[in-house]
Write a protein that holds these residues in place. Structure first.
Motif, short mmCIF file in Angstrom:
data_model
loop_
_atom_site.label_atom_id
_atom_site.label_comp_id
_atom_site.label_asym_id
_atom_site.label_seq_id
_atom_site.Cartn_x
_atom_site.Cartn_y
_atom_site.Cartn_z
N GLY A 271 0.81 -1.22 0.00
CA GLY A 271 0.00 0.00 0.00
C GLY A 271 0.84 1.26 0.00
N SER A 272 1.99 1.22 0.68
CA SER A 272 2.86 2.40 0.70
C SER A 272 3.38 2.72 -0.70
CB SER A 272 4.02 2.16 1.67
OG SER A 272 4.91 1.16 1.18
N LEU A 273 3.61 1.68 -1.51
CA LEU A 273 4.07 1.91 -2.89
C LEU A 273 2.98 2.62 -3.70
CD1 LEU A 273 5.77 -1.54 -3.63
CD2 LEU A 273 6.76 0.51 -2.59
N PHE A 274 1.73 2.16 -3.54
CA PHE A 274 0.63 2.79 -4.27
C PHE A 274 0.41 4.23 -3.79
CE2 PHE A 274 -0.39 -1.64 -5.22
CZ PHE A 274 -0.78 -1.55 -6.55
N CYS A 275 0.49 4.45 -2.48
CA CYS A 275 0.30 5.80 -1.95
C CYS A 275 1.37 6.75 -2.47
CB CYS A 275 0.33 5.78 -0.41
SG CYS A 275 -1.08 4.93 0.33
N TYR A 276 2.60 6.29 -2.48
CA TYR A 276 3.70 7.13 -2.94
C TYR A 276 3.56 7.47 -4.42
CZ TYR A 276 8.46 8.79 -3.73
OH TYR A 276 9.54 9.55 -4.07
N THR A 277 3.03 6.51 -5.19
CA THR A 277 2.92 6.70 -6.64
C THR A 277 1.68 7.48 -7.03
OG1 THR A 277 4.05 4.57 -6.95
CG2 THR A 277 2.88 5.49 -8.84
N LEU A 278 0.55 7.22 -6.37
CA LEU A 278 -0.72 7.77 -6.82
C LEU A 278 -1.11 9.08 -6.15
CD1 LEU A 278 -2.78 4.44 -6.99
CD2 LEU A 278 -1.55 5.59 -8.84
N ILE A 279 -0.66 9.32 -4.93
CA ILE A 279 -1.03 10.54 -4.21
C ILE A 279 -0.01 11.63 -4.50
CG2 ILE A 279 -1.49 11.57 -1.96
CD1 ILE A 279 -2.30 8.86 -0.94
N SER A 280 -0.48 12.76 -4.95
CA SER A 280 0.42 13.87 -5.28
C SER A 280 1.15 14.35 -4.04
CB SER A 280 -0.39 15.02 -5.89
OG SER A 280 0.43 16.17 -6.05
N ASN A 281 2.43 14.70 -4.23
CA ASN A 281 3.19 15.19 -3.08
C ASN A 281 2.82 16.62 -2.69
OD1 ASN A 281 4.30 16.57 -5.19
ND2 ASN A 281 6.35 15.72 -5.00
N THR A 282 1.89 17.24 -3.43
CA THR A 282 1.40 18.56 -3.06
C THR A 282 0.00 18.52 -2.46
OG1 THR A 282 0.53 18.92 -5.30
CG2 THR A 282 2.79 19.64 -4.86
N THR B 248 -3.20 21.44 8.68
CA THR B 248 -2.99 20.94 7.33
C THR B 248 -1.81 19.98 7.31
OG1 THR B 248 -3.87 22.98 6.37
CG2 THR B 248 -2.56 21.57 4.93
N VAL B 249 -2.03 18.79 6.75
CA VAL B 249 -1.00 17.76 6.71
C VAL B 249 -0.83 17.30 5.26
CG1 VAL B 249 -0.31 15.48 7.54
CG2 VAL B 249 -1.59 17.00 9.04
N ASN B 250 0.41 17.07 4.86
CA ASN B 250 0.67 16.56 3.53
C ASN B 250 0.06 15.17 3.37
OD1 ASN B 250 2.47 14.89 1.54
ND2 ASN B 250 2.89 17.02 1.03
N ALA B 251 -0.82 14.99 2.39
CA ALA B 251 -1.54 13.73 2.23
C ALA B 251 -0.61 12.58 1.87
CB ALA B 251 -2.62 13.88 1.15
N ASN B 252 0.40 12.87 1.06
CA ASN B 252 1.35 11.82 0.67
C ASN B 252 2.12 11.30 1.88
OD1 ASN B 252 4.14 10.86 -0.33
ND2 ASN B 252 2.92 10.90 -2.20
N ASN B 253 2.62 12.22 2.69
CA ASN B 253 3.37 11.81 3.89
C ASN B 253 2.48 11.06 4.88
OD1 ASN B 253 5.63 13.00 2.86
ND2 ASN B 253 5.48 14.86 4.10
N LEU B 254 1.22 11.54 5.04
CA LEU B 254 0.30 10.90 5.98
C LEU B 254 0.01 9.46 5.53
CD1 LEU B 254 -1.60 11.06 8.41
CD2 LEU B 254 -3.36 11.95 6.86
N ALA B 255 -0.29 9.27 4.25
CA ALA B 255 -0.59 7.93 3.76
C ALA B 255 0.60 7.00 3.88
CB ALA B 255 -1.07 8.01 2.31
N LEU B 256 1.78 7.51 3.54
CA LEU B 256 3.00 6.69 3.67
C LEU B 256 3.23 6.30 5.12
CD1 LEU B 256 5.65 8.33 1.31
CD2 LEU B 256 4.72 6.03 1.16
N GLY B 257 3.09 7.26 6.03
CA GLY B 257 3.32 6.97 7.44
C GLY B 257 2.34 5.94 7.98
#
Length: 361
Positions: free
Chosen positions: A73-84, A94-103
């Motif tokens: 799932g972390s691979l999909f989150c890193y690839t599919l969720i924009s880092n902005t 406000t929290v970065n969605a990419n970092n939150l999903a990866l964490g």
């Protein structure tokens, strides 16, 4: 109470009563703290009930499968969720969605992996207490054979070979474990072979002041002046998405040196004057050590200092390194002046900018 009152001479022949055992005067003097020994072994449910053991095996395997799902799932989150992309969480802001999903994915993965290992150890691995007296460390054949036999016994006690579902799920989790690291490292950027060899500088590209966005003219650069410059093309709409990446490679420093200040061989002096306009020279702003921006200019010595690791470059000697960990000179950008008196590039840098890398040669 005196020391005499506390001596063992005044102990009765026996101390204790019913339920406490008997401690004689002589025993108290020799060893007042008796070894209580090991508690009686109490078998677990999984030791007595094969169905409970099978249920525990499935639970451990499920935890390992959850770990696998989190890693993937972390691979999909890193690839599919924009880092902005951002999300708003009450109490956190406000929290970065990419970092939150990866964490969350990696956190659940490691939590499940650790919980599975602990549950396996507590329910299925052998839990009989063993006592081994200390002895001098030796490396004789008997000790080696004993260590090997103990290792084999430990493997057997762990149930690694007995429970194939646990073994397969754990091995699969360990195989998937490095994938997030490999996936993230792969996305650090393109290989430097082509990326660092080319910048936006080309023949006729104007040197533009990054603050005013106006072309630099030769008459604006006086002796001792330090100016920043970017290629004119970097501000075009086509470069909007690549602005930061291109700026990191193309930024230059512009200085003007008197002819008598030049050092080095005649060939070096000739090159610098051929690539300059009345002593005006342009050097890459990117340190050749690890890529930090150099901008600390010593006007009297014509030295350029990198603030990160103190690499020092002599701009009057072809940008040569005179101190610090940098391995090569600052690349120089060939420039000339056009019919309007504006500074323009003759070509791109003749060598890669930025840190040295293994394919530079």
């Amino acid at each position: 109470m005196s020391d005499r009152d506390m001596s063992t001479d005044h102990l009765p022949e026996s101390v204790g009563g019913a339920g406490h055992g008997t401690l004689t005067k002589d025993a108290a003097a020799v060893d007042p703290f008796q070894d209580p020994g090991l508690p009686e072994h109490r078998p677990r449910v999984t030791d007595l009930d094969p169905r409970a053991a099978k249920r525990a095996e499935r639970q451990v395997a499920l935890l390992f499968l959850i770990a696998i799902a989190g890693l993937v799932g972390s691979l999909f989150c890193y690839t599919l969720i924009s880092n902005t992309a951002v999300v708003r969480i009450t109490g956190l802001g406000t929290v970065n969605a990419n970092n939150l999903a990866l964490g969350l994915c990696l956190g659940f993965a490691f939590l499940a992996l650790g919980a599975g290992a602990i549950h396996w150890a507590r329910t299925l691995m052998t839990d009989v207490d063993l006592v081994q007296e200390r002895h001098p460390m030796r490396s004789d054949p008997e000790s080696t054979a004993f260590a090997v036999s103990e290792f084999k016994q430990g493997v057997a006690d762990s149930g690694f070979t007995k429970y194939p579902l646990i073994r397969r799920s754990l091995l699969t989790a360990m195989l998937v474990l490095p994938l997030p690291a490999v996936w993230l490292l792969r996305d650090l950027g393109p290989m430097p072979k082509d990326n660092l060899r080319k910048t936006l500088w080309a023949e006729g590209q104007k040197l533009v002041n990054p603050n005013t966005k106006q072309p630099l003219k030769a008459e604006d650069i006086t002796v001792g002046t330090l100016a920043m410059a970017n290629p004119e093309q970097i501000y075009s709409p086509e470069q909007k998405d690549e602005f930061v990446d291109q700026l990191a490679k193309a930024a230059v420093l512009v200085v003007r040196l008197p002819q008598e200040a030049l050092k080095g061989s005649e060939a070096q002096k000739k090159k610098q004057w051929d690539w300059s306009v009345d002593g005006i020279m342009a050097f890459s702003k990117i340190c050749t050590h690890v890529g930090c921006p150099v901008a600390l200019y010593e006007q009297q010595t014509h030295h350029m200092l990198c603030p990160c690791h103190q690499s020092t470059f002599d701009l009057s000697d072809d940008g040569r390194v005179i101190f610090g960990p940098a391995a090569r000179s600052l690349p120089q950008l060939p420039i000339r002046v056009n019919e309007n008196g504006e500074l323009v590039a003759v070509s791109d840098f003749r060598e890669p900018v930025g840190p040295s890398f293994w394919e530079r040669g």
